[in-house]
Write a protein that holds these residues in place. Structure first.
Motif, PDB file in Angstrom:
ATOM      1  N   THR A 176       0.734  -1.321   0.234  1.00  0.00           N
ATOM      2  CA  THR A 176      -0.085   0.168   0.063  1.00  0.00           C
ATOM      3  C   THR A 176       0.617   1.557  -0.202  1.00  0.00           C
ATOM      4  O   THR A 176       0.879   2.156  -0.305  1.00  0.00           O
ATOM      5  CB  THR A 176      -0.851   0.086   1.309  1.00  0.00           C
ATOM      6  OG1 THR A 176      -1.576  -0.998   1.080  1.00  0.00           O
ATOM      7  CG2 THR A 176      -2.052   1.305   1.560  1.00  0.00           C
ATOM      8  N   ALA A 177       1.955   1.669   1.027  1.00  0.00           N
ATOM      9  CA  ALA A 177       2.426   2.531   1.101  1.00  0.00           C
ATOM     10  C   ALA A 177       3.667   2.585  -0.981  1.00  0.00           C
ATOM     11  O   ALA A 177       3.109   3.572  -0.902  1.00  0.00           O
ATOM     12  CB  ALA A 177       3.729   2.132   1.448  1.00  0.00           C
ATOM     13  N   ILE A 178       3.635   1.685  -1.355  1.00  0.00           N
ATOM     14  CA  ILE A 178       4.522   1.336  -2.366  1.00  0.00           C
ATOM     15  C   ILE A 178       3.090   2.162  -3.795  1.00  0.00           C
ATOM     16  O   ILE A 178       3.702   3.075  -4.483  1.00  0.00           O
ATOM     17  CB  ILE A 178       4.873   0.367  -3.072  1.00  0.00           C
ATOM     18  CG1 ILE A 178       6.039   0.280  -2.153  1.00  0.00           C
ATOM     19  CG2 ILE A 178       5.452   0.438  -4.406  1.00  0.00           C
ATOM     20  CD1 ILE A 178       6.659  -1.331  -2.838  1.00  0.00           C
ATOM     21  N   ALA A 179       2.032   2.009  -3.357  1.00  0.00           N
ATOM     22  CA  ALA A 179       1.076   1.513  -4.357  1.00  0.00           C
ATOM     23  C   ALA A 179       0.433   3.573  -4.260  1.00  0.00           C
ATOM     24  O   ALA A 179       0.683   4.592  -5.035  1.00  0.00           O
ATOM     25  CB  ALA A 179      -0.260   1.582  -4.032  1.00  0.00           C
ATOM     26  N   CYS A 180       0.763   4.274  -3.005  1.00  0.00           N
ATOM     27  CA  CYS A 180       0.367   5.511  -2.749  1.00  0.00           C
ATOM     28  C   CYS A 180       1.032   6.111  -3.116  1.00  0.00           C
ATOM     29  O   CYS A 180       0.728   7.439  -3.579  1.00  0.00           O
ATOM     30  CB  CYS A 180      -0.311   5.651  -1.255  1.00  0.00           C
ATOM     31  SG  CYS A 180      -1.490   4.747  -0.199  1.00  0.00           S
ATOM     32  N   GLU A 181       2.643   5.749  -3.200  1.00  0.00           N
ATOM     33  CA  GLU A 181       4.179   6.798  -3.583  1.00  0.00           C
ATOM     34  C   GLU A 181       3.843   6.685  -4.722  1.00  0.00           C
ATOM     35  O   GLU A 181       3.949   7.910  -5.354  1.00  0.00           O
ATOM     36  CB  GLU A 181       4.889   6.664  -2.889  1.00  0.00           C
ATOM     37  CG  GLU A 181       6.171   7.091  -3.698  1.00  0.00           C
ATOM     38  CD  GLU A 181       5.920   8.456  -3.103  1.00  0.00           C
ATOM     39  OE1 GLU A 181       6.601   8.969  -3.561  1.00  0.00           O
ATOM     40  OE2 GLU A 181       5.761   8.876  -1.217  1.00  0.00           O
ATOM     41  N   LEU A 182       3.405   5.726  -5.791  1.00  0.00           N
ATOM     42  CA  LEU A 182       3.007   5.739  -7.593  1.00  0.00           C
ATOM     43  C   LEU A 182       1.959   6.798  -7.365  1.00  0.00           C
ATOM     44  O   LEU A 182       2.125   7.700  -8.314  1.00  0.00           O
ATOM     45  CB  LEU A 182       3.333   4.468  -7.437  1.00  0.00           C
ATOM     46  CG  LEU A 182       4.019   3.358  -7.806  1.00  0.00           C
ATOM     47  CD1 LEU A 182       3.726   2.046  -8.253  1.00  0.00           C
ATOM     48  CD2 LEU A 182       5.793   3.849  -8.188  1.00  0.00           C
ATOM     49  N   VAL A 183       1.116   7.180  -6.719  1.00  0.00           N
ATOM     50  CA  VAL A 183      -0.328   7.131  -7.393  1.00  0.00           C
ATOM     51  C   VAL A 183       0.075   8.988  -7.320  1.00  0.00           C
ATOM     52  O   VAL A 183      -0.270   9.206  -8.116  1.00  0.00           O
ATOM     53  CB  VAL A 183      -1.411   7.226  -5.888  1.00  0.00           C
ATOM     54  CG1 VAL A 183      -2.331   8.452  -6.953  1.00  0.00           C
ATOM     55  CG2 VAL A 183      -1.828   5.725  -6.704  1.00  0.00           C
ATOM     56  N   ALA A 184       0.761   9.298  -5.928  1.00  0.00           N
ATOM     57  CA  ALA A 184       0.917  10.761  -5.681  1.00  0.00           C
ATOM     58  C   ALA A 184       2.281  10.727  -6.497  1.00  0.00           C
ATOM     59  O   ALA A 184       2.285  12.518  -7.160  1.00  0.00           O
ATOM     60  CB  ALA A 184       1.945  11.003  -4.312  1.00  0.00           C
ATOM     61  N   ARG A 185       2.499  10.447  -7.709  1.00  0.00           N
ATOM     62  CA  ARG A 185       3.738  11.018  -8.547  1.00  0.00           C
ATOM     63  C   ARG A 185       3.139  10.842 -10.282  1.00  0.00           C
ATOM     64  O   ARG A 185       4.241  10.986 -10.726  1.00  0.00           O
ATOM     65  CB  ARG A 185       4.668  10.243  -8.683  1.00  0.00           C
ATOM     66  CG  ARG A 185       5.568  10.709  -7.184  1.00  0.00           C
ATOM     67  CD  ARG A 185       6.940   9.438  -6.927  1.00  0.00           C
ATOM     68  NE  ARG A 185       7.499   9.497  -5.462  1.00  0.00           N
ATOM     69  CZ  ARG A 185       9.014   9.334  -5.405  1.00  0.00           C
ATOM     70  NH1 ARG A 185       9.450   9.470  -6.785  1.00  0.00           N
ATOM     71  NH2 ARG A 185       9.165  10.110  -4.293  1.00  0.00           N
ATOM     72  N   SER A 186       2.078   9.800 -10.641  1.00  0.00           N
ATOM     73  CA  SER A 186       1.163   9.403 -11.346  1.00  0.00           C
ATOM     74  C   SER A 186       0.284  10.376 -11.870  1.00  0.00           C
ATOM     75  O   SER A 186      -0.677   9.944 -10.864  1.00  0.00           O
ATOM     76  CB  SER A 186       2.281   8.109 -11.895  1.00  0.00           C
ATOM     77  OG  SER A 186       1.432   7.442 -11.276  1.00  0.00           O
ATOM     78  N   PRO A 187      -0.393  10.406 -13.011  1.00  0.00           N
ATOM     79  CA  PRO A 187      -1.685  10.087 -13.004  1.00  0.00           C
ATOM     80  C   PRO A 187      -2.456   9.655 -12.744  1.00  0.00           C
ATOM     81  O   PRO A 187      -3.039   8.691 -14.088  1.00  0.00           O
ATOM     82  CB  PRO A 187      -2.079  10.756 -14.183  1.00  0.00           C
ATOM     83  CG  PRO A 187      -1.270  10.899 -15.086  1.00  0.00           C
ATOM     84  CD  PRO A 187       0.644  10.893 -14.320  1.00  0.00           C
ATOM     85  N   SER A 188      -2.484   8.291 -12.006  1.00  0.00           N
ATOM     86  CA  SER A 188      -3.411   6.970 -11.856  1.00  0.00           C
ATOM     87  C   SER A 188      -4.292   7.380 -10.405  1.00  0.00           C
ATOM     88  O   SER A 188      -4.544   7.983 -10.138  1.00  0.00           O
ATOM     89  CB  SER A 188      -1.705   6.248 -11.301  1.00  0.00           C
ATOM     90  OG  SER A 188      -1.098   6.539 -10.376  1.00  0.00           O
TER      91      SER A 188
END
Length: 56
Positions: free
Chosen positions: A14-26
């Motif tokens: 979840t931590a990795i997913a949240c960081e990826l969402v914060a950095r990209s339009p996803s």
């Protein structure tokens, strides 16, 4: 692009997913499967795709 994260509880998925969402339009779509085979609502996935978000 579809990114799927899987692994044991407490490993940081979840931590990795949240960081990826914060950095990209996803869009972050959490799908938990249990013994009954339950998962995400198809409408949630469709709505995110229609808005142009890559599912993560």
């Amino acid at each position: 692009m579809l990114i799927v994260l899987g692994g044991l509880p407490g490993t940081g998925k979840t931590a990795i997913a949240c960081e990826l969402v914060a950095r990209s339009p996803s869009a972050y779509l959490r799908i938990d499967f249990d013994a009954s085979g339950g998962g995400a609502d198809d409408n949630d996935v469709s709505d995110s795709l229609l808005m142009g978000h890559a599912p993560l």
